[in-house]
Design a protein around this motif. Structure first.
Motif, PDB file in Angstrom:
ATOM      1  N   UNK A 132      16.178  -2.428   7.286  1.00 59.21           N
ATOM      2  CA  UNK A 132      15.259  -2.623   6.448  1.00 59.21           C
ATOM      3  C   UNK A 132      13.492  -4.007   5.853  1.00 59.21           C
ATOM      4  N   UNK A 133      13.771  -4.518   6.766  1.00 61.10           N
ATOM      5  CA  UNK A 133      12.996  -5.656   6.805  1.00 61.10           C
ATOM      6  C   UNK A 133      11.913  -6.112   7.670  1.00 61.10           C
ATOM      7  N   UNK A 134      11.518  -4.705   8.291  1.00 57.74           N
ATOM      8  CA  UNK A 134      10.758  -4.581   9.474  1.00 57.74           C
ATOM      9  C   UNK A 134       9.740  -3.978   8.960  1.00 57.74           C
ATOM     10  N   UNK A 135       9.960  -2.022   8.398  1.00 60.99           N
ATOM     11  CA  UNK A 135       9.289  -1.658   7.303  1.00 60.99           C
ATOM     12  C   UNK A 135       8.457  -2.683   6.390  1.00 60.99           C
ATOM     13  N   UNK A 136       9.465  -3.108   5.845  1.00 64.79           N
ATOM     14  CA  UNK A 136       8.912  -3.786   4.631  1.00 64.79           C
ATOM     15  C   UNK A 136       7.999  -4.649   4.680  1.00 64.79           C
TER      16      UNK A 136
ATOM     17  N   UNK B  64      -6.745   0.957  -5.784  1.00 67.07           N
ATOM     18  CA  UNK B  64      -5.191   0.658  -5.992  1.00 67.07           C
ATOM     19  C   UNK B  64      -4.149   1.644  -5.591  1.00 67.07           C
ATOM     20  N   UNK B  65      -5.248   3.161  -6.757  1.00 63.69           N
ATOM     21  CA  UNK B  65      -4.431   4.331  -5.832  1.00 63.69           C
ATOM     22  C   UNK B  65      -4.605   4.929  -4.675  1.00 63.69           C
ATOM     23  N   UNK B  66      -5.948   4.783  -4.435  1.00 63.76           N
ATOM     24  CA  UNK B  66      -6.319   5.062  -2.921  1.00 63.76           C
ATOM     25  C   UNK B  66      -4.691   4.356  -1.937  1.00 63.76           C
ATOM     26  N   UNK B  67      -5.344   2.932  -1.277  1.00 66.13           N
ATOM     27  CA  UNK B  67      -4.582   2.116  -0.586  1.00 66.13           C
ATOM     28  C   UNK B  67      -2.639   2.485  -1.226  1.00 66.13           C
ATOM     29  N   UNK B  68      -2.534   2.979  -1.936  1.00 64.84           N
ATOM     30  CA  UNK B  68      -0.656   3.220  -2.506  1.00 64.84           C
ATOM     31  C   UNK B  68      -1.035   4.670  -1.608  1.00 64.84           C
ATOM     32  N   UNK B  69      -1.442   5.476  -1.572  1.00 63.99           N
ATOM     33  CA  UNK B  69      -1.588   6.875  -1.583  1.00 63.99           C
ATOM     34  C   UNK B  69      -1.565   6.781   0.548  1.00 63.99           C
ATOM     35  N   UNK B  70      -2.477   5.538   0.921  1.00 66.97           N
ATOM     36  CA  UNK B  70      -2.775   5.713   2.576  1.00 66.97           C
ATOM     37  C   UNK B  70      -1.742   4.828   2.732  1.00 66.97           C
ATOM     38  N   UNK B  71      -1.404   3.874   2.562  1.00 68.40           N
ATOM     39  CA  UNK B  71      -0.035   2.829   3.054  1.00 68.40           C
ATOM     40  C   UNK B  71       0.889   3.344   2.479  1.00 68.40           C
ATOM     41  N   UNK B  72       1.676   4.355   2.204  1.00 62.18           N
ATOM     42  CA  UNK B  72       2.984   4.893   1.636  1.00 62.18           C
ATOM     43  C   UNK B  72       3.172   6.490   2.958  1.00 62.18           C
ATOM     44  N   UNK B  73       2.233   6.798   2.939  1.00 60.81           N
ATOM     45  CA  UNK B  73       1.818   7.816   3.724  1.00 60.81           C
ATOM     46  C   UNK B  73       2.062   7.630   5.063  1.00 60.81           C
ATOM     47  N   UNK B  74       1.583   6.927   5.574  1.00 60.25           N
ATOM     48  CA  UNK B  74       1.926   5.559   6.689  1.00 60.25           C
ATOM     49  C   UNK B  74       3.366   5.052   7.081  1.00 60.25           C
ATOM     50  N   UNK B  75       3.760   4.637   6.381  1.00 57.51           N
ATOM     51  CA  UNK B  75       5.033   3.485   6.443  1.00 57.51           C
ATOM     52  C   UNK B  75       6.361   5.079   6.456  1.00 57.51           C
ATOM     53  N   UNK B  76       5.740   6.471   6.018  1.00 59.51           N
ATOM     54  CA  UNK B  76       7.050   7.718   6.016  1.00 59.51           C
ATOM     55  C   UNK B  76       6.929   7.947   7.454  1.00 59.51           C
ATOM     56  N   UNK B  77       5.461   7.689   7.460  1.00 55.05           N
ATOM     57  CA  UNK B  77       5.109   8.448   8.927  1.00 55.05           C
ATOM     58  C   UNK B  77       5.871   7.800  10.400  1.00 55.05           C
ATOM     59  N   UNK B  78       5.153   6.293  10.312  1.00 58.33           N
ATOM     60  CA  UNK B  78       5.768   5.400  11.256  1.00 58.33           C
ATOM     61  C   UNK B  78       7.073   5.021  11.385  1.00 58.33           C
TER      62      UNK B  78
END
Length: 86
Positions: free
Chosen positions: A16-20, A51-65
């Protein structure tokens, strides 16, 4: 308008640490968003839309990766001092 948000990420995997760490590194690439991290969560502060755009972009990227992960977020309108301690 400013926005302060607190984000906790719970990857649903043994490693779990690598994705965080990856997610926090991605947040750091946004020069207009201030970030502080402690043992429990990451706080960010910046312009509301950024902030909201960053969260949307990065949460989506995290789920994809990384696949499945739970993100828990709290939001407060306005700018908080992320260095405040008591």
């Amino acid at each position: 308008m400013k926005l302060t948000a607190e984000i906790s990420c719970y990857p649903l995997q043994d490693n779990y640490l690598d994705p965080i760490r990856w997610f926090i590194g991605r947040v750091d690439s946004y020069e207009n968003i201030e970030r502080k991290t402690n043992a429990m969560a990451t706080q960010v502060c910046g312009e509301y839309r950024e902030v909201m755009d960053m969260l949307a972009t990065e949460m989506e990227a995290a789920h994809e990766k990384w696949g499945k992960a739970v993100f828990v977020c709290k939001f407060i309108g306005g700018e908080l001092n992320l260095s405040h301690t008591e």
